[in-house]
Scaffold this motif. Structure first.
Motif: not given
Length: 698
Positions: A86-87, A95, A97, A124-125, A193, A195, A220, A222
């Motif tokens: 979920r964002e 998290r 990125i 957005r994350y 998490e 991303v 995840q 993207e």
């Protein structure tokens, strides 16, 4: 299921209240009429009221359903997989990125490049949340992060993402992912998490290294890539061979066509004061090498650019490539042997000297062959040559061995004719002096029995120096008889590929090994006791061997942007002051340009640059003159814009780990599919309302 536009659902909920309100306001109210035959009329009214009530409820249901479906279509729903991140997290979450900033992320499609799309996704994350601790890692040649650990400062992280720019580097995927893993594993008591936002270019991401990530971390991917993006690029620009003053030389330029259509593009080369232009015709999905010939000026450093002119494609940064080269003096060979080796009665040495003069086109006015008598103990400091050739040198003293090791590290080459156990001992002494930089394939041993009239076999006909003879190499050397020489034994871990030819007793005849920037070729032959020096193959063999050693010097691997570089600066004394400079206005300015230190071991300056910028031509100057130049380029693999598809990322590359993969194509197609079905359902609901009204009015 998630929705892109939640506001549409709110408007839809308010709109649904409309039919309900209309239904309630238009509900018929009872009216009293005096009537004697009420019993019969009551039966008719009850029957009509039941029919109207059924009609009204069906119409109300169909109207509200149509409005609700229209609202859901406007909200753009997409299916939420069980492993999708979920964002905005719903619990305490750490998290990281990983944002790809490699050159391929500069691919421009539809007015925006991949990086701009990736920045929007990354932000957005990073929406503010009390449950979120985050960090951002830029994936280039070296990973770079805003903070050392995860942080709650989302504002700073968003600003960090906005400052991201495409770098002319390949992404070091492993380093970036492992850095993110280290940050996450230090965040205890939180949901973990990772991303990754990238174009997942196949040359960079063919190995994801997910097996080295902690199992507790949810992953995840993207993707921001688009399909069928064509690109034309210059992927290599180098001299074919050593460039010598006054002679014609060839620059090879590789042009790669990663599109599905053949192209014809003007290709220009500006190098020094000369410029050339040809038309490059390249078939779809292929690479062509184009040769551009120029004439070398006096000895100096030249720099310039190869450019695809009047060409616009998805990735503009690879339409030009820098080149720098050194125009050398005519090559020189130093023949080192004992003083009696120059006597014509030693036939092998005599023929060797004459063959070398033919190879070098040596003349008294421009002597390129230096004959050095080792036993006269010359001062080796002045002995500067491109290739050192030793034939029956006797036992080498430590000074000469050290001298040879220094020259080999600096890019010079050595050819050694080994004929006795003394030569084997010399080679072992040189090997110890060179250390780990030299790994010879065999160890030479004293012959256990008389060795005479041995033939040669197992020649590697496809590589120099035998490539000159082609398929006739075996037949050409069939008449060669080798006398004495040494027996050999393969070393532990020795590479058989370095053995280019063998003798009929199984001993190595010709070996070729790299040593730092230089090369060592060992020929296991006593020329005085062999017939080889009088055979037609002798002079062409020596000529091809010399050329192969000189070509190796002129075709070193290009330094890459962002990858640590070490360069040997030749011909500059210890007391000289050096300064850094760019060689043209097209080269990017370098904030950090490394350091240069005098190496006592190698007796030269060493230029080390930990994070070279690029692309561009850069130099170290001494008293205003270029002492050494280098061209920093982008890895050619970055020009291939093809990306890994979602099925491959989620399947073989993910291994046993369950990961979520989202890409623009699948997301858009899935959203478009939902949109289509919801609009169709809304239309059918409106048609059903009309049909219902018609049926009840009949």
């Amino acid at each position: 299921m998630n929705f892109m536009h939640l506001w549409a659902l709110g408007i839809g909920a308010a709109a649904i209240a409309g039919p309900v309100l209309v239904h309630w306001l238009t509900k018929p109210r009872p009216v009293s009429y005096p009537l004697a035959t009420f019993r019969f009329l009551r039966e008719v009214l009850d029957e009509k009221r039941a029919k109207d009530r059924l009609r009204d409820w069906l119409v109300l249901l169909l109207r509200t359903l149509a409005i609700g479906l229209l609202a859901m279509a406007l909200a753009r729903p997409w299916l939420d997989q069980s492993n999708t991140i979920r964002e905005i997290p719903q619990e305490a979450t750490a998290r990281v990125i990983v944002l790809d900033v490699s050159q391929s992320m500069g691919t421009n499609v539809g007015g925006s490049n991949y990086l701009q799309r990736a920045q929007a996704i990354a932000i957005r994350y990073l929406e503010s949340s009390t449950d979120l601790h985050a960090n951002v890692v830029f994936a280039g040649a070296k990973p770079r992060s805003e903070f050392a650990t995860v942080s709650t400062n989302m504002s700073a992280l968003k600003d960090f993402v906005r400052t991201a720019d495409v770098v002319h580097e390949a992404a070091n995927v492993k380093a970036a992912v492992l850095l993110a893993n280290s940050m996450l594993t230090k965040s205890s008591g939180k949901k973990l998490e990772l991303v990754v936002v990238s174009d997942f270019q196949r040359s960079n991401w063919s190995n994801l290294y997910l097996n080295e990530i902690d199992k507790e971390i949810r992953v995840q991917l993207e993707s921001v890539s688009m399909p069928n993006v064509g690109n034309i690029a210059i992927t290599r620009c180098q001299p074919k061979a050593r460039v010598t003053a006054g002679n014609e030389y060839v620059i090879e330029v590789d042009v790669a066509n990663f599109s599905d259509e053949d192209v014809s593009i003007p290709l220009s080369l500006e190098l020094g004061n000369q410029s050339s232009e040809i038309r490059a015709v390249v078939k779809a999905q292929s690479t062509e090498t184009f040769s551009i010939r120029q004439t070398a000026p006096s000895p100096q450093w030249l720099s310039g650019w190869a450019t695809l002119k009047k060409h616009v494609d998805a990735l503009a940064s690879d339409n030009a490539r820098p080149i720098s080269l050194r125009v050398e003096k005519s090559p020189r060979i130093a023949l080192l042997q004992r003083s009696n080796g120059t006597n014509a009665s030693n036939e092998g040495s005599f023929y060797l000297e004459q063959a070398l003069r033919v190879v070098l086109d040596d003349t008294p006015a421009d002597s390129r062959l230096m004959q050095i008598a080792i036993d006269e103990r010359p001062n080796y400091d002045w002995l500067d040559a491109d290739i050192y050739l030793l034939n029956k040198p006797g036992a080498l003293d430590s000074d000469l061995t050290k001298f040879m090791a220094e020259r080999l590290r600096n890019g010079k080459s050595l050819v050694y004719f080994a004929s006795s156990i003394v030569d084997g001992m010399n080679l072992e002494q040189l090997s110890r002096q060179l250390g780990s930089s030299y790994s010879p394939p065999v160890e030479f041993l004293e012959s256990s029995s008389s060795r005479s009239e041995l033939g040669v076999r197992n020649l590697r006909q496809r590589v120099a120096p035998f490539a000159l003879f082609g398929d006739t190499a075996a037949a050409t050397f069939q008449t060669v008889q080798i006398g004495t020489g040494l027996e050999s034994r393969l070393r532990e871990g020795g590479l058989k590929d370095q053995i280019l030819g063998e003798l009929t007793d199984g001993s190595a005849w010709l070996t070729m090994s790299a040593c730092d920037a230089g090369q060592i070729s060992i020929i296991n032959t006593d020329l005085d006791r062999s017939n080889w020096a009088t055979q037609p193959s002798f002079v062409p063999f020596l000529g091809e061997l010399v050329q192969s050693l000189l070509v190796t010097k002129g075709s070193k691997q290009e330094p890459w942007s962002g990858v640590p570089m070490v360069q040997i600066v030749e011909g500059v004394s210890k007391d000289t002051k050096l300064r850094f400079d760019t060689l043209d206005t097209r080269s990017e300015l370098a904030v950090e340009n490394g350091q240069w230190d005098w190496s006592t071991e190698q007796a030269c300056w060493m230029w080390s640059w930990n994070d070279p910028t690029g692309p561009g031509n850069y130099a170290l100057r001494a008293a205003g003159e270029v002492a050494h130049a280098v061209s920093i380029s982008t890895p050619s693999s970055e020009s291939d814009t093809k990306s890994l598809d979602a099925s491959l990322l989620q399947g073989r590359l993910a291994g046993a780990r369950a990961i979520a993969v989202k890409d623009l194509q699948s997301s858009q197609s899935g959203q478009q599919e939902w949109w289509t079905w919801l609009i169709l359902a809304c239309t059918f609901g409106m048609l059903a309302e009309i049909v219902t009204l018609r049926l009840f009015s009949a």
